[in-house]
Scaffold this active site. Structure first.
Site, PDB file in Angstrom:
ATOM      1  N   GLY C 150      -5.893  24.997  43.827  1.00  0.00           N
ATOM      2  CA  GLY C 150      -7.105  25.785  43.736  1.00  0.00           C
ATOM      3  C   GLY C 150      -6.844  27.201  44.218  1.00  0.00           C
ATOM      4  O   GLY C 150      -5.867  27.469  44.932  1.00  0.00           O
ATOM      5  N   CYS C 151      -7.736  28.096  43.837  1.00  0.00           N
ATOM      6  CA  CYS C 151      -7.532  29.504  44.179  1.00  0.00           C
ATOM      7  C   CYS C 151      -7.630  29.730  45.682  1.00  0.00           C
ATOM      8  O   CYS C 151      -6.762  30.366  46.288  1.00  0.00           O
ATOM      9  CB  CYS C 151      -8.527  30.376  43.424  1.00  0.00           C
ATOM     10  SG  CYS C 151     -10.240  29.813  43.524  1.00  0.00           S
TER      11      CYS C 151
END
Lengths: 347, 347, 347, 347
Positions: C150-151
């Site tokens: 995920g970012c």
């Protein structure tokens, strides 16, 4: 005794701006907030800035109740929807200001041509007054039904009015290039108003076919005493509030900056909300954010024989809710600036 | 009779916001606007939103004249510069609210340690009151000299105060992560506030060494009854107005969301400008833009045993000019909300 | 011979960024772009920046065709939807990188707890590698199935990894405060990503309950050799691209800035995309916009005994598509930086 | 063998964009970066996005060394300053592209009238070629001295060229209304580019008197075979990159959309960087951010007899550095698109 006001379409941006302004208007009691999407909800759940300021709940639309309870109803609805409200409200002897397009046109055929639907109450059009206070102040004072101007037309008409009134420009040469903040597109969701698509982007839309065009042509033409066709291009700007219009026209004869300026000064002498800029100052949208002013500056370009007029408004205030309140003030004999006299926010 | 107010440093953003608020404050007469950079200029040439609202010209600083003509003087100056003004104004029996750092610290040594200069009037520090109305309302009412809180401390202290007051958190675990709009950096030019450098950018600055840290530690520690050292990181956000602070601390014991909330409700019961958010709603800066509110919501995280408090203010209003006017209202026996009771702008 | 790549979910922002990067990757042939919303449309009608760069049309999802035609498939889909694609692609002996959450967790129970649905292919989880190249480079080289991070976790894990690897911080004191641009919320419409609601606004969301939390805890805990619970708060910033994370932790013992820095230098010596900042420089999102870099700077705060780590990424590049391509490069034996070596845009 | 390139004024935004583009140009070696403000500093200290990409240091300007070491020199300087550099570089048999105004005008009197200073090298003007590749490609190929077009003229000229070339519009009716991102104003500090003043603001400037006007008139007039005077108004838009120009002119005769479109298609058939938009699509600045494209769409408005042309560029790429590299490619016999063929960033 306070004016009892109802708002239909209270949870759109223009409606919410009406709520904000009227909630601190000393002569008004907010009587009914109607919303299709949020019926039953506390208004401040929908707009958190009004938490503890506005205690009302949204209600479902009940036109007879509105006509009964309110002295004035504001409609902020998609075109077509204000007609049944207006019928009932006016029938009950009350007043209505429509922030949409239903009562802006003198000729139902023009409405039908641009909005692609028939007008369902042409008889109401006859009594409706175009609510640009600086142009039609006297008619508004006695009107029961006011078609509040569109945001773009407000900025363009106020920019050109003095010149047309004096027949100083060639009516066939008008180009109006307008730039709007995104709140003008409303709170409805669309890819075109999705943050990542708008931010760091600038674009034109509806080139030559925007529905505010005939509204401008009607009012500008009336002042000029001739029918007019103008080029109008709206643009979307990555900011929330504000419209800046840059309007071009050929002067009919050589005029100096001073001569043009004195035409504007005379025309706007008694109009508080139009602020002609001092020499060398150009309007900017930030100077009117949150206020009902329209800032205007004409610039003479002797090289091309054109005048270039710059005008700036807050699209939600002078371009919508503020102007509607200004109209209400006139319609009820209140001072025109009541509830609208505070300066805007900067920066 | 109206309170005569003077502003020193009127053309910075905080000063201009004072002018805006006071220009429509019913109990105040704007008596003197002093500006180092724009002496002699009409104020509205410097701030176009106030065109036709504020007619005064800026003047050069003349401290004796200020002390003579004004009942209260607001100073919005770089640190160090308020001291001579305060001396003269207080000496003349008038009152002063300093929006800078000169009168926020009880201990001159702390000031000297963080600001790297000696304090030139430690005797004035003794009579100065830290002007966070929600904490020190009674002292402010009788004060002649108020040190208006910094923008970051306002948001952080109001966020944590109820918990510290009740000794509910471990004072060694406080982390305050704050995000500010750019107007907080003032109107002075710098590469760090150049549009193209800030827009589409997010960054931290002064990590661990920001001068608002000791101010928070002084006030939080006083409430906690112990000295405190917190981690504070300010960040620059690509927007004009607003501070959102996210504050983390370990709870001393298991508490439910409801228990924590009732601590906040009790603490802020009589404080109009703090708006505790309804369940499930988090503060956002847009909800307070242009208003003097501080929106607060604590969130209990049972997984980590921490409480996370979110608070939002408009850095120029509750974080500066609005709070200064709130203090002035208290100092002159006016209702605390006078001139500050209108809702903000949205969107 | 070029790697044949397919993208499922090509018209979301992460998918489109994959298309952009792969369209100029010298070792890849874009073989199939699948889109649920735009099947049949030319890709450049959906994303005008790729007009004349990408000639393909979007197609409806046809999993068997993808597995047949492609050497690698990228899935950029809501959680749950990548599982059937992965089954077929892996079954056909091809490789898959999932940009969603379906293959990030070692323990299906954690996935189920945070995503509130059962995991439909726990057997695939066992062979999946968490695709943070700087941590798991060797495993990625031989993997067929990669769960792209995920970012937020990318920025937080890269920020803390060197300290945890050396067991230098108290694992119970970690607070991760992250600020993201709006593109991280995708192209789907919502009031929360409507321009006028986000612009000039800053807010937190999902305090304590964001789904990226367990992903961070899994990876950080693995490095620390112990289970960890951290406080994580994501915030929405009015900009398009970028994540800045500010991570706080107590140091286990006194360390100087130089000592901490040398730990980072050693850890990241062979990792091109992590740029440790020179002394006195802090990461900012603009410095990584459009590039695959993660800029990192630790700051030691001796007053509090904490280290504050700042890290910045472009959420769509290192936080999504760029990292996915970096993983693909490793999986196919290409140089890690192929197609990713150009600097970003500034300003 | 690579082309050795030097940049004078490398640390302004246009200069830094040249550095970015040339740093990944396969046919160029960055030989010298000169900067008045940052001589001696590592370039990546001034522009953090290029950290680890550009290793050079800035040097003080040494014109003879530049002329000796470089095959081509780019000057990105205030007007007047490129002349001495050009003299020496051309005298040494090398080539020069000036991104400023010093070599754009055929008639030194026009330069002197608008720039208010005499031109110090009228003899160089004679050999200089106006570097709009789509108009003057053949002359550029053999030129040693190129005046790179201004950002606004690039967008306006490319928008109108096909119509003027075919004499299809009334040359006395041209109105060019342009909107620019703020990076066009450079990195120099001014109140007008201070973040809080620009953000949430839109304004016009230099109405009728902007120095890019005569440049447009020269090139448009040359195509039309007559002298021209146009109305040009530039506007500042709250975004970093991009220019959108909306250009209005009366058609000499009735034409359909299809007829106008085929004129454009024929004109731009062999020009990769101009992207005529598909029917119904309008240019937007975001579609060209970071790329060297100019997106163009003419719209016929039969109501008014006008054509409205919309064109969009990235002011720093096609409007400055990208176009300069395009010119360099032509001057050195490289493919025109070398180093410029990657798509831009979106969103």
């Amino acid at each position: 005794m306070k004016v009892k006001a109802g708002i239909v379409g209270a949870t759109g941006y223009a409606g919410a701006e009406l709520v904000r302004i009227l909630s601190s208007h000393p002569g008004v009691e907010l009587t009914a907030l109607s919303s299709q999407s949020y019926g039953g909800k506390a208004f401040c759940e929908v707009y958190p800035h009004l938490y503890k300021h506005v205690l009302q709940h949204c209600r479902e639309l009940d036109i007879p109740a509105l006509a009964r309870e309110c002295d004035i109803v504001f409609t902020a609805l998609p075109h077509g929807y204000a007609v049944p409200v207006a019928r009932e409200v006016l029938g009950g002897g009350k007043k209505l200001v429509d922030l949409g397009a239903d009562f802006r046109f003198k000729d139902p055929a023009v409405y039908e041509q641009w909005y692609k639907v028939g007008h369902e109450a042409p008889e109401l059009l006859e009594q409706a007054v175009y609510g640009l206070s600086e142009i039609n102040r006297e008619e508004i004072k006695t009107a029961s039904l006011v078609g509040n101007p569109g945001c773009y037309p407000t900025s363009v008409i106020l920019g050109l009015a003095p010149l047309l009134h004096k027949r100083l420009i060639d009516t066939g040469t008008v180009v109006a290039d307008s730039k709007s903040g995104v709140s003008g597109a409303g709170r409805g969701l669309s890819l075109g108003t999705h943050f990542s698509e708008v931010n760091e982007n600038f674009r034109a839309y509806n080139v030559g076919v925007h529905r505010h065009t005939p509204e401008m042509e009607q009012e500008l033409g009336a002042m000029a005493g001739t029918s007019m066709a103008i080029s109008f291009t709206p643009h979307l700007t990555p900011m929330n509030r504000g419209i800046l219009s840059t309007v071009y026209a050929k002067l009919n004869r050589d005029m100096t900056m001073e001569q043009v300026m004195s035409v504007y000064e005379e025309f706007y002498r008694s109009h508080y909300f139009v602020r002609l800029q001092p020499p060398g100052v150009l309007p900017q949208t930030k100077a009117v954010t949150g206020s009902n002013h329209c800032d205007v500056a004409p610039v003479v370009d002797p090289r091309t024989g054109r005048v270039v007029v710059i005008s700036a408004i807050d699209n939600l205030v002078k371009g919508a809710a503020g102007q509607a309140v200004q109209n209400m003030n006139l319609m009820f004999g209140l001072p025109e600036t009541t509830g609208l006299d505070r300066p805007g926010l900067y920066p």
